[in-house]
Design a protein around this motif. Structure first.
Motif, mmCIF file in Angstrom:
data_model
loop_
_atom_site.group_PDB
_atom_site.id
_atom_site.type_symbol
_atom_site.label_atom_id
_atom_site.label_comp_id
_atom_site.label_asym_id
_atom_site.label_seq_id
_atom_site.Cartn_x
_atom_site.Cartn_y
_atom_site.Cartn_z
ATOM 1 N N LEU A 192 -16.357 -44.627 -28.850
ATOM 2 C CA LEU A 192 -15.513 -43.557 -28.310
ATOM 3 C C LEU A 192 -16.359 -42.486 -27.628
ATOM 4 C CD1 LEU A 192 -12.965 -43.360 -31.251
ATOM 5 C CD2 LEU A 192 -12.480 -44.110 -28.911
ATOM 6 N N ILE A 193 -17.530 -42.202 -28.181
ATOM 7 C CA ILE A 193 -18.446 -41.263 -27.520
ATOM 8 C C ILE A 193 -18.846 -41.821 -26.152
ATOM 9 C CG2 ILE A 193 -20.763 -40.255 -27.621
ATOM 10 C CD1 ILE A 193 -20.444 -40.044 -30.646
ATOM 11 N N ALA A 194 -19.048 -43.138 -26.093
ATOM 12 C CA ALA A 194 -19.412 -43.778 -24.825
ATOM 13 C C ALA A 194 -18.293 -43.646 -23.787
ATOM 14 C CB ALA A 194 -19.740 -45.252 -25.058
ATOM 15 N N GLU A 195 -17.059 -43.440 -24.258
ATOM 16 C CA GLU A 195 -15.944 -43.218 -23.345
ATOM 17 C C GLU A 195 -15.864 -41.768 -22.879
ATOM 18 O OE1 GLU A 195 -12.413 -44.507 -25.295
ATOM 19 O OE2 GLU A 195 -13.038 -46.619 -25.404
ATOM 20 N N GLY A 200 -13.877 -33.912 -31.475
ATOM 21 C CA GLY A 200 -12.454 -33.731 -31.728
ATOM 22 C C GLY A 200 -11.638 -34.905 -31.203
ATOM 23 N N GLY A 201 -11.995 -35.385 -30.010
ATOM 24 C CA GLY A 201 -11.291 -36.532 -29.446
ATOM 25 C C GLY A 201 -11.496 -37.788 -30.267
ATOM 26 N N VAL A 202 -12.716 -37.976 -30.775
ATOM 27 C CA VAL A 202 -12.992 -39.128 -31.638
ATOM 28 C C VAL A 202 -12.171 -39.034 -32.915
ATOM 29 C CG1 VAL A 202 -14.767 -40.289 -33.005
ATOM 30 C CG2 VAL A 202 -15.314 -39.466 -30.712
ATOM 31 N N ALA A 203 -12.115 -37.839 -33.497
ATOM 32 C CA ALA A 203 -11.364 -37.639 -34.733
ATOM 33 C C ALA A 203 -9.891 -37.990 -34.549
ATOM 34 C CB ALA A 203 -11.510 -36.194 -35.208
ATOM 35 N N ARG A 204 -9.305 -37.562 -33.439
ATOM 36 C CA ARG A 204 -7.889 -37.864 -33.196
ATOM 37 C C ARG A 204 -7.677 -39.356 -32.963
ATOM 38 N NH1 ARG A 204 -8.492 -32.819 -30.829
ATOM 39 N NH2 ARG A 204 -9.122 -33.680 -28.802
ATOM 40 N N ALA A 205 -8.598 -39.991 -32.277
ATOM 41 C CA ALA A 205 -8.454 -41.424 -31.985
ATOM 42 C C ALA A 205 -8.536 -42.263 -33.259
ATOM 43 C CB ALA A 205 -9.517 -41.867 -30.994
ATOM 44 N N LEU A 206 -9.350 -41.840 -34.208
ATOM 45 C CA LEU A 206 -9.551 -42.613 -35.432
ATOM 46 C C LEU A 206 -8.755 -42.084 -36.613
ATOM 47 C CD1 LEU A 206 -13.421 -43.224 -35.249
ATOM 48 C CD2 LEU A 206 -11.570 -44.747 -34.540
ATOM 49 N N ILE A 208 -9.201 -39.359 -38.350
ATOM 50 C CA ILE A 208 -10.070 -38.834 -39.389
ATOM 51 C C ILE A 208 -10.376 -37.380 -39.038
ATOM 52 C CG2 ILE A 208 -11.090 -41.057 -39.964
ATOM 53 C CD1 ILE A 208 -13.490 -40.383 -38.259
ATOM 54 N N THR A 209 -11.037 -36.660 -39.947
ATOM 55 C CA THR A 209 -11.336 -35.261 -39.692
ATOM 56 C C THR A 209 -12.527 -35.128 -38.755
ATOM 57 O OG1 THR A 209 -12.869 -35.032 -41.551
ATOM 58 C CG2 THR A 209 -10.520 -34.691 -42.005
ATOM 59 N N GLU A 210 -12.610 -33.986 -38.097
ATOM 60 C CA GLU A 210 -13.738 -33.740 -37.215
ATOM 61 C C GLU A 210 -15.036 -33.632 -38.014
ATOM 62 O OE1 GLU A 210 -14.860 -30.775 -33.478
ATOM 63 O OE2 GLU A 210 -12.815 -30.869 -34.271
ATOM 64 N N ALA A 211 -14.929 -33.143 -39.266
ATOM 65 C CA ALA A 211 -16.113 -33.069 -40.128
ATOM 66 C C ALA A 211 -16.644 -34.468 -40.431
ATOM 67 C CB ALA A 211 -15.773 -32.341 -41.424
ATOM 68 N N ALA A 212 -15.713 -35.424 -40.639
ATOM 69 C CA ALA A 212 -16.123 -36.802 -40.899
ATOM 70 C C ALA A 212 -16.820 -37.389 -39.675
ATOM 71 C CB ALA A 212 -14.920 -37.653 -41.280
ATOM 72 N N VAL A 213 -16.314 -37.065 -38.497
ATOM 73 C CA VAL A 213 -16.953 -37.535 -37.271
ATOM 74 C C VAL A 213 -18.367 -36.987 -37.181
ATOM 75 C CG1 VAL A 213 -16.906 -37.467 -34.745
ATOM 76 C CG2 VAL A 213 -14.786 -37.796 -36.026
ATOM 77 N N GLY A 214 -18.515 -35.698 -37.519
ATOM 78 C CA GLY A 214 -19.845 -35.090 -37.487
ATOM 79 C C GLY A 214 -20.830 -35.812 -38.384
ATOM 80 N N LYS A 215 -20.366 -36.233 -39.566
ATOM 81 C CA LYS A 215 -21.240 -36.967 -40.489
ATOM 82 C C LYS A 215 -21.614 -38.333 -39.901
ATOM 83 C CE LYS A 215 -19.582 -34.800 -44.750
ATOM 84 N NZ LYS A 215 -18.909 -35.011 -46.055
ATOM 85 N N HIS A 216 -20.636 -38.983 -39.281
ATOM 86 C CA HIS A 216 -20.927 -40.284 -38.667
ATOM 87 C C HIS A 216 -21.927 -40.130 -37.522
ATOM 88 C CE1 HIS A 216 -18.149 -42.488 -41.073
ATOM 89 N NE2 HIS A 216 -17.064 -41.907 -40.579
ATOM 90 N N VAL A 217 -21.756 -39.084 -36.728
ATOM 91 C CA VAL A 217 -22.660 -38.850 -35.604
ATOM 92 C C VAL A 217 -24.079 -38.590 -36.109
ATOM 93 C CG1 VAL A 217 -23.219 -37.283 -33.706
ATOM 94 C CG2 VAL A 217 -20.859 -38.056 -34.026
#
Length: 248
Positions: A192-195, A200-206, A208-217
């Motif tokens: 999704l980052i590659a898109e 925030g956009g990744v969080a909405r697509a999956l 999940i929370t934006e904090a969770a996205v931050g941990k994944h990143v």
């Protein structure tokens, strides 16, 4: 190639579902035998190893074995190779996360049991001399029993599946790309980052929370060895690694 492989794998799963139903109904099918006892399966495989000259094998995420079982398996493979058996084996890429298993596979690879690794899920499968195939009854690791198949049209389909998977897989002696260290969720985030999406956009697509996205990143940056730097954009570098790795 990937679409053809997925279609063939789907066809194989469909056939296995039908075969399980046939054997469950206890119909007399001479060329398809259901063997529930694991020791009996082991004996049939041992007999095939002793009498065959070619083996194609696919193994999903590594089956748990004791140290004694590992040693016996290694000895049996080396004995078969010395006798002249040709072996090719495809394993799931998760084996790269286990140094001991990887070292053993590379030893067997060097001895002549050629190994390749693949990221996609694969079925437990052994094919001896295009004459008999052993397939796990259920596609769950460590479950007992197998279907013993001598029906030539089915074996031909299994051989096609193996050869297409082999062509797509990577030689086990090649150093793994860092991208393959990522978990399935991290790959989703990176895709999704590659898109061009923000956290925030990744969080909405999956969902999940934006904090969770931050941990994944953060996990992605660590596994791809991308430390913080004033000169580099780590998101761009991660996307470049993703594209180079041919991730999906």
């Amino acid at each position: 190639m990937e679409e053809e492989l997925a279609a063939l794998a789907g066809r194989m799963e469909g056939m296995l579902a039908e075969l399980r139903g046939i054997t469950a109904d206890q119909r007399a099918v001479q060329e398809i035998e259901r063997v529930d006892d694991q020791q009996a399966v082991a004996r049939l495989i041992a007999e095939a190893v002793e009498s065959s000259y070619e083996l194609r094998a696919m193994h999903p995420i590594g089956t748990a074995r004791t140290g004694r079982e590992e040693q016996r398996s290694r000895r049996d493979v080396l004995d078969a190779l010395r006798r002249g058996m040709t072996m090719r084996t495809i394993v799931h890429r998760s084996v790269l996360d286990h140094p001991g298993k990887l070292a053993r596979l590379r030893e067997l690879h060097s001895a002549g049991d050629l190994h390749r690794v693949i990221s996609e899920p694969i079925q437990q499968l052994l094919i001896f001399d295009r004459a008999v195939a052993f397939v796990r009854i259920t596609p769950v690791d460590n479950t007992p029993g197998a279907l013993v198949i001598r029906q030539q049209s089915l074996i031909a389909t299994f051989v096609d599946l193996f050869e297409q998977t082999w062509a797509k897989a990577t030689d086990v002696s090649e150093p793994p790309d860092a991208i393959h260290r990522l978990t399935p969720r991290e790959l989703e985030v990176l895709a999704l980052i590659a898109e061009g999406r923000s956290n925030g956009g990744v969080a909405r697509a999956l969902s999940i929370t934006e904090a969770a996205v931050g941990k994944h990143v953060a996990g992605i940056f660590a596994k791809l060895d991308l430390p913080a730097s004033e000169d580099d954009n780590r998101r761009v570098l991660a996307v470049l690694a993703y594209l180079r790795g041919g991730a999906r």
